[in-house]
Design a protein around this motif. Structure first.
Motif, PDB file in Angstrom:
ATOM      1  N   ALA A  18       0.821  -1.211   0.000  1.00 52.13           N
ATOM      2  CA  ALA A  18       0.000   0.000   0.000  1.00 52.13           C
ATOM      3  C   ALA A  18       0.859   1.267   0.000  1.00 52.13           C
ATOM      4  O   ALA A  18       0.314   2.368   0.065  1.00 52.13           O
ATOM      5  N   GLY A  19       2.159   1.084  -0.032  1.00 53.25           N
ATOM      6  CA  GLY A  19       3.039   2.253  -0.088  1.00 53.25           C
ATOM      7  C   GLY A  19       3.113   3.026   1.211  1.00 53.25           C
ATOM      8  O   GLY A  19       3.270   4.243   1.221  1.00 53.25           O
ATOM      9  N   LEU A  20       2.992   2.288   2.318  1.00 55.36           N
ATOM     10  CA  LEU A  20       2.989   2.985   3.609  1.00 55.36           C
ATOM     11  C   LEU A  20       4.194   2.598   4.464  1.00 55.36           C
ATOM     12  O   LEU A  20       4.231   2.875   5.659  1.00 55.36           O
ATOM     13  N   ALA A  21       5.195   1.934   3.840  1.00 57.88           N
ATOM     14  CA  ALA A  21       6.298   1.355   4.619  1.00 57.88           C
ATOM     15  C   ALA A  21       6.987   2.383   5.500  1.00 57.88           C
ATOM     16  O   ALA A  21       7.395   2.072   6.613  1.00 57.88           O
ATOM     17  N   ARG A  22       7.085   3.617   5.017  1.00 60.18           N
ATOM     18  CA  ARG A  22       7.826   4.561   5.833  1.00 60.18           C
ATOM     19  C   ARG A  22       7.039   5.052   7.049  1.00 60.18           C
ATOM     20  O   ARG A  22       7.566   5.755   7.895  1.00 60.18           O
ATOM     21  N   TYR A  23       5.781   4.701   7.134  1.00 59.18           N
ATOM     22  CA  TYR A  23       4.980   5.132   8.280  1.00 59.18           C
ATOM     23  C   TYR A  23       4.749   4.024   9.305  1.00 59.18           C
ATOM     24  O   TYR A  23       3.975   4.225  10.234  1.00 59.18           O
ATOM     25  N   VAL A  24       5.396   2.860   9.132  1.00 56.68           N
ATOM     26  CA  VAL A  24       5.028   1.672   9.922  1.00 56.68           C
ATOM     27  C   VAL A  24       4.704   1.963  11.381  1.00 56.68           C
ATOM     28  O   VAL A  24       3.693   1.496  11.899  1.00 56.68           O
TER      29      VAL A  24
END
Lengths: 261, 405, 323, 235
Positions: free
Chosen positions: A144-150
């Motif tokens: 979902a392209g959210l890896a940097r917000y884990v």
């Protein structure tokens, strides 16, 4: 028949007001079906009936799972999710004070079964399951392209990312059918384009069906295989996007009579 | 910063409070002897205090409002955050070690009286952690928590009295009975919305207390149960002094056990379900989480700790009566959870120590204790609803190759 | 049948007749006692219901406002007695003082503990209210006393009531009439005045009320003031009837009045009155015929049962949850 | 008459309005169209003071109103018919109408306006003692508009007046809106999804997307604008 979901004669009343009137709808395996219609046409009510939040007054909802076909009308929401229908909400309903990965991990709840004892003693099975949950969740977050917000709290995410997180969380429940309630509402055109790609990717990758309510016609026309139109709680048209955009009944419902020039 | 209109406003507020508190703070009549006591000093105190308080109130209120509009989202702080945690971990370990060591030495340096006080504080730590599961993590406002505490205490009192069962036998039994009560009471009430749930749990708490007070044949009524056996060490009867130390160590062990369990639960599948339930019930159900089961498990587990502490309490004081289990006890435990920060283990622990030890050591304070608790609940809700220590969530780390933990 | 037998027969009949008279008297005593109790519960319940109607908050501190009303009345009444006032004038002055002070407390509490939390999650104002309740109890305990204080009986005895005094006392009559009058006034206020219309509008749809030009903050303040004034009247009447008060009377009375409000459907004004009388009778008969030890348990049990099985109350509407 | 200058507004963390500029002259009918979630309702709520503007200015008859409370704004002569009508369900039709005139004290004039409203919507006359909640959707919309008129507004804000109504009733309602505008010179600001009808009724229109105005023109020009057509049915 390759229908994943068949809805027949669905009726829903709110204190004398008929919100859904004899609604029939079929979602085929692997298709993206868009549900459009003016505000107040009953689209969200229909979603709430499908997911068990409302109990329909009459009619049948039938879901075909690998284990066979079954009626799911009137089942409680968590059971329906477990059978394979997941959803997002029109006005984002994340778990705001949990981190992004925890939100997605909460979605894995119904596919795991560590109990209290397992959580306390952390036996081999529990550890293995927890690892699997973390891995699968992270996998989905990356997708979902959210890896940097884990590890960011969900409430601190920008609006557009919150919409994606809601989809990610729904995906974590391993649905057969994903219901998206106005996923593009409030997104700008770049974000909408990204969402367009994400939805098609999800369908191809997880081989699931998607039913979405949407007002953004550009998005609807570009991603859906079929479009169903609702007005006053009834389905007034159904067909391929290009058919729908030429359908005079639809144009009338949407734009008023005079627009049909 | 402070301008004229602010001063005028504060003066008005102070006059208002002097008026408001006038009959109750200033006049005291003795209707029997017909003596009136005028306490004008109180009025001056109220005036001065409200004048100052109104400034503080305005200051913090403005600050809070301002804080709301500023966005707190950090984009680049992500890696720094993780490093921080690593550093903190080392610091935490040494801190925990020092704490543990001093806890071990403590009873050998200080008097039995002091040891007793710390034991009491530890009981409240565990009660706070137990209630924290229900209120802080799962978001179910339980105002009758003390009922389960009473169930535990009376389990031990009665089982010991009638059947001579010892502490070690009743500790798990009391916990189990309390958990059973939790489920029994939980079942019907869990359909209720937040505030109704609060009132119903309060009602249950009072029902249990009043029943204990009036059912003489069962619970010996208001006079309670005396001469409850202290816990024995391998069958040995201990002196009063050594029993206190023994109970102290038991409590240390139980506290550590509780912290361990709560921490593990918090970061498990069940803990996440509780949190999700607190955050958004509808979304929670839509994620396939069984609402009833999740609520019940939180309720039952919270009750378990209360039951255990009830047994401990009965064993420690050797005497119990219904007066120890009033709504105020529930309110105190709730204050601990609220002050400590809903969902934060270290916060709740710290708050329990502060709230129990402060009145013990500041005798003058102990009269004002409940007043203080009431004020804490109000002030915390307005200025820091997340508590003193906000429950930081666990950070998961993934390496560059984006692999597992 | 011999003479002896006949006598015995007559004795039994006499005894039975006597018992049935006693039975009816006792029944009426309980019925009227319940009516008195019920009117007090109704007075306090109205405050809960009005506040809940507008801001959906269980005003936990409402019982304490009632207690402060009673305390203020006690202080004023004692002062006046010492300074040589008599009878009804004391009752009136003490009630006025109680109403003024309770209203002032209600107003202030709302501003401090609830108004800053208008947009907070639901449980926050509730916890704040619990805190306020604990604070006020202990404030009165510390500033006054924790002992029970004798409350002068301010309600006069009427000559015409002398024959019925053992069933229904003058005090009870006054309580009932006062409560009925006040409730009639409240109904008038809510149904027919501009402020009443603003109150109802704010309760039904706060945003729309604002759009129509209603100053909702002011309406909320007025609601708190009105509810508190009613509680103060209740406090004076019951304290004068029972004859003693202390700092903790608000807690139980508050819970019971809340039960009454829920019983009738919280948010509904006629519901609160109905619930008050229902609870009053239920308690009166239960303590009269069953056991007085469990009087409070009875109220709590009723509360729990109602909330679980019919949370919308006897005449309330249920609310559909919106997604 | 009404001017929004670089207005911004937030819902929690979400910036719902990102610098909106709109102006209305006296006696005009202006419409604001756009997709769901574009910020149309928020714009109206900012004008009425329900959602405070976090930046920018809102001027009404030359005076700033963005820092006033909603009740003050209403008493200046701005009435809103909110989305979903928001009838006071447990009040009678008459009471609902009186709520509309809440800020007024001129009894005689109120009576006259009542008569006018009943003339406008004869259905309401028959229903005057009925509870608001028992009316049909169309009747509720008529009541909502009547209620707003009872304030004798200088500016009438309408949020999605066609929502959930049958086409016939929608047409009727839009005709009456035009009539009110003509007869009382009331300035009208309509937010609509039913773009075509709105554009046919209004003099000028604004198109909103993602919290900002992207297009504004005479309605006759907007109606034939390709962008507008595309946005509404992806043609």
């Amino acid at each position: 028949m390759d229908n994943l979901l068949s809805v027949n004669g669905l009726i829903m009343d709110f204190g004398g007001l008929r919100a859904l009137e004899d609604l029939d709808l079929h979602v085929k395996k692997g298709e993206i079906l868009a549900l459009i219609g003016p505000n107040g046409a009953g689209k969200t009510t229909f979603f709430n009936c499908l997911t068990g939040i409302y109990r329909p007054a009459a009619g049948d909802i039938c879901l075909t799972t690998p284990g066979g076909s079954m009626s799911i009308a009137g089942l409680p929401p968590h059971v329906i999710t477990k059978k394979g229908i997941a959803r997002t909400f029109q006005n984002i309903r994340l778990f705001p004070n949990m981190t992004v990965i925890e939100n997605v991990m909460a979605g894995r709840h119904c596919r795991t079964n560590t109990g209290i004892a397992g959580a306390i003693f952390r036996g081999r099975a529990a550890v293995k399951e927890e690892l699997e949950v973390v891995e699968r969740s992270y996998e989905i977050i990356k997708k979902a392209g959210l890896a940097r917000y884990v590890n960011e709290l969900a409430k601190n995410l920008p609006y557009g990312e919150q919409r994606r997180l809601e989809i990610a969380r729904a995906l974590a429940t391993e649905p057969l059918l994903l219901l998206l309630d106005e996923p593009a509402a409030g997104l700008n055109s770049r974000e909408t384009k990204e969402l367009d790609m994400l939805i098609s990717e999800i369908r191809d990758l997880y081989k699931i069906s998607i039913l979405l309510i949407e007002h953004d016609m550009k998005l609807v026309m570009s991603i859906s295989d079929r479009v169903a139109v609702m007005d006053y709680g009834k389905k007034i048209a159904e067909g391929r996007p290009d058919e729908i955009s030429r359908n005079s009944t639809v144009i009338k419902a949407y734009l008023g009579e005079e627009f049909v020039a | 910063m402070i301008n004229f209109s602010d001063i005028k406003k504060s003066l008005l507020i102070s006059v208002w409070f002097m008026f408001l508190t006038f009959p109750i703070m200033v006049i005291r009549v003795n209707p029997i002897d017909k003596i009136v006591e005028w306490r004008w000093l109180n009025m001056i105190l109220v005036g001065a205090a409200s004048f100052i308080a109104s400034f503080a109130w305005k200051h913090y209120f403005d600050k809070k409002e301002k804080g709301k509009s500023v966005k707190t989202f950090l984009k680049s702080g992500h890696t720094v955050f993780i490093n921080n945690i690593a550093d903190k971990k080392r610091f935490r370990l040494s801190f925990a070690f020092i704490l543990f060591a001093s806890a071990i030495i403590f009873p050998f340096i200080f008097s039995a009286y002091q040891v007793n006080i710390i034991t009491t504080a530890l009981v409240y730590v565990v009660l706070g952690l137990g209630l924290n599961i229900v209120v802080g993590i799962a978001g179910l406002l339980d105002l009758g928590y003390v009922a389960f505490y009473a169930v535990g205490a009376y389990s031990y009192g009665l089982l010991n009295h009638h059947f001579g069962l010892g502490f070690w036998a009743v500790l798990p039994a009391g916990a189990l009975i309390a958990a059973l009560f939790g489920i029994l009471l939980g079942f019907p009430v869990l359909r209720l919305r937040g505030d109704y749930l609060a009132i119903v749990t309060l009602g249950f708490g009072e029902i249990i207390r009043i029943t204990l007070e009036n059912w003489n044949e069962f619970s010996s009524g208001p006079s309670g149960i005396a001469n409850i056996q202290r816990p024995s060490l391998f069958g040995l009867e201990l002196s009063l002094q050594s029993a206190a130390v023994y109970i102290y160590f038991l409590m240390i062990a139980l506290t550590l056990f509780t912290v361990f369990v709560v921490k593990r639960l918090q970061n498990s599948r069940i803990g996440r379900a509780w949190l999700a339930l607190r955050e958004d019930e509808t979304a929670c159900e839509a994620m396939g989480i069984n609402k009833t089961k999740t609520k019940l498990s939180a309720f039952a587990l919270g009750a378990t700790w209360a039951g255990m502490m009830g047994v401990m309490f009965a064993a420690k004081t050797t005497f119990i009566n219904p007066a120890s289990f009033t709504f105020h006890e529930s309110a105190m435990i709730l204050s601990i959870v609220v002050l400590g920060g809903m969902g934060s283990v270290s916060g709740v622990t710290a708050a329990a120590f502060v709230l129990i030890l402060l009145p013990e050591y500041l005798r003058a304070f102990s009269d004002f204790r409940m007043l203080f608790f009431g004020a804490i609940l109000v002030i915390m809700m307005i200025f820091r609803p997340q508590g003193l220590v906000s429950g930081a969530r666990r950070a998961y780390r993934f390496n560059k190759a984006d692999d597992k933990i | 049948m011999g003479k002896r037998g006949r006598n015995l027969h007559r004795d039994i009949i006499l005894k039975f007749n006597f018992d049935s008279v006693r039975f009816m008297e006792y029944f009426f005593e309980l019925l009227l006692g319940g009516l008195t109790r019920g009117s007090i519960y109704a007075l306090i319940a109205l405050g809960y219901t009005m506040v809940y109607g507008i801001i959906e908050l269980i005003n936990f501190a409402h019982g304490e406002i009632y207690m402060i009303g009673a305390f203020t009345a006690l202080i004023v009444a004692s002062l006046l007695t010492i300074y040589g006032f008599h009878g009804v004038s004391i009752l009136i002055l003490a009630s006025v003082a109680a109403v003024i002070y309770s209203s002032a407390y209600g107003f202030t509490i709302e501003k401090i503990a609830y108004k800053p939390l208008r947009r907070a999650p639901r449980l926050s104002p509730l916890i704040s209210a619990i805190g306020m309740s604990i604070f006020l109890q202990n404030y009165v305990r510390l500033a006054q006393t924790s002992d029970f204080l004798p409350f002068p009986s301010l309600i006069p005895e009427f000559g015409f009531m002398r024959d019925y005094e053992h069933i229904f006392s003058s005090a009870e009559l006054v309580i009932f009439i006062a409560a009925a009058l006040i409730m009639a006034m409240l109904t008038f206020l809510v149904k027919l005045t501009r402020m009443g219309m603003a109150m109802r509008a704010s309760a039904q749809d706060r945003k729309m009320a604002m759009l129509s030009g209603v100053d909702v903050d002011r309406v909320i303040s007025v609601t708190f003031i009105t509810g508190s004034a009613l509680a103060a009247v209740g406090g004076v009447l019951i304290a004068s009837h029972i004859g003693q008060i202390n700092f903790s009377i608000g807690f139980i009375a508050g819970i019971k009045a809340f039960t009454a409000a829920v019983l009738g459907g919280i948010g509904s004004i006629p519901g609160a009155v109905l619930g008050g009388f229902f609870l009053g009778w239920a308690e009166s008969f239960a303590t009269g015929y069953v056991s007085s030890d469990y009087e409070d348990v009875f109220a709590f049990a009723l509360l729990v049962l109602i909330l679980i099985f019919k949370p919308e109350g006897l005449i309330g509407r249920s609310k559909a949850n919106k997604v | 008459m009404l001017e929004l200058i670089d207005v911004e507004a937030h819902y929690g963390n979400i910036r719902a309005l990102k610098g909106v500029n709109i102006s209305l002259s006296e006696g005009e009918i202006v419409t604001l169209i756009g997709a769901n979630g574009a910020g149309k309702t928020t714009t109206l709520m900012a004008v009425s003071g329900i959602v405070p503007a976090s930046a920018g200015e809102i001027l009404f008859m030359g005076k700033p109103i963005h820092e006033l409370t909603p009740d003050r704004i209403a008493s200046l002569g701005i009435s809103q018919v909110p989305e979903g009508r928001h009838i006071f369900q447990r009040m009678s039709v008459m009471e609902n109408l009186h709520m509309g005139a809440f800020t007024r004290r001129d009894r005689k004039e109120i009576k006259r306006d009542l008569e006018y409203v009943f003339e406008l919507f004869p259905v309401l006359t028959e229903r005057r003692h009925q509870q608001g909640g028992t009316l049909s959707g169309g009747e509720q919309q008529m009541l909502a508009i009547s209620r707003a008129l009872m304030a004798r507004p200088k500016l009438l804000l309408l949020d999605e007046p066609s929502l959930g109504l049958a086409p016939k009733i929608v047409k009727q309602i839009f005709e009456i809106i035009r009539k009110i505008n003509r007869e009382h010179n009331t300035t009208v600001f309509i937010v609509e999804q039913n773009a075509n009808l709105a554009l046919q009724t209004a003099d000028r229109g604004y198109v909103m997307e993602n919290g900002s105005v992207v297009l504004s023109d005479e309605c006759s020009k907007l109606i034939s604008n390709d962008k507008v057509r595309e946005a509404y049915l992806g043609i």
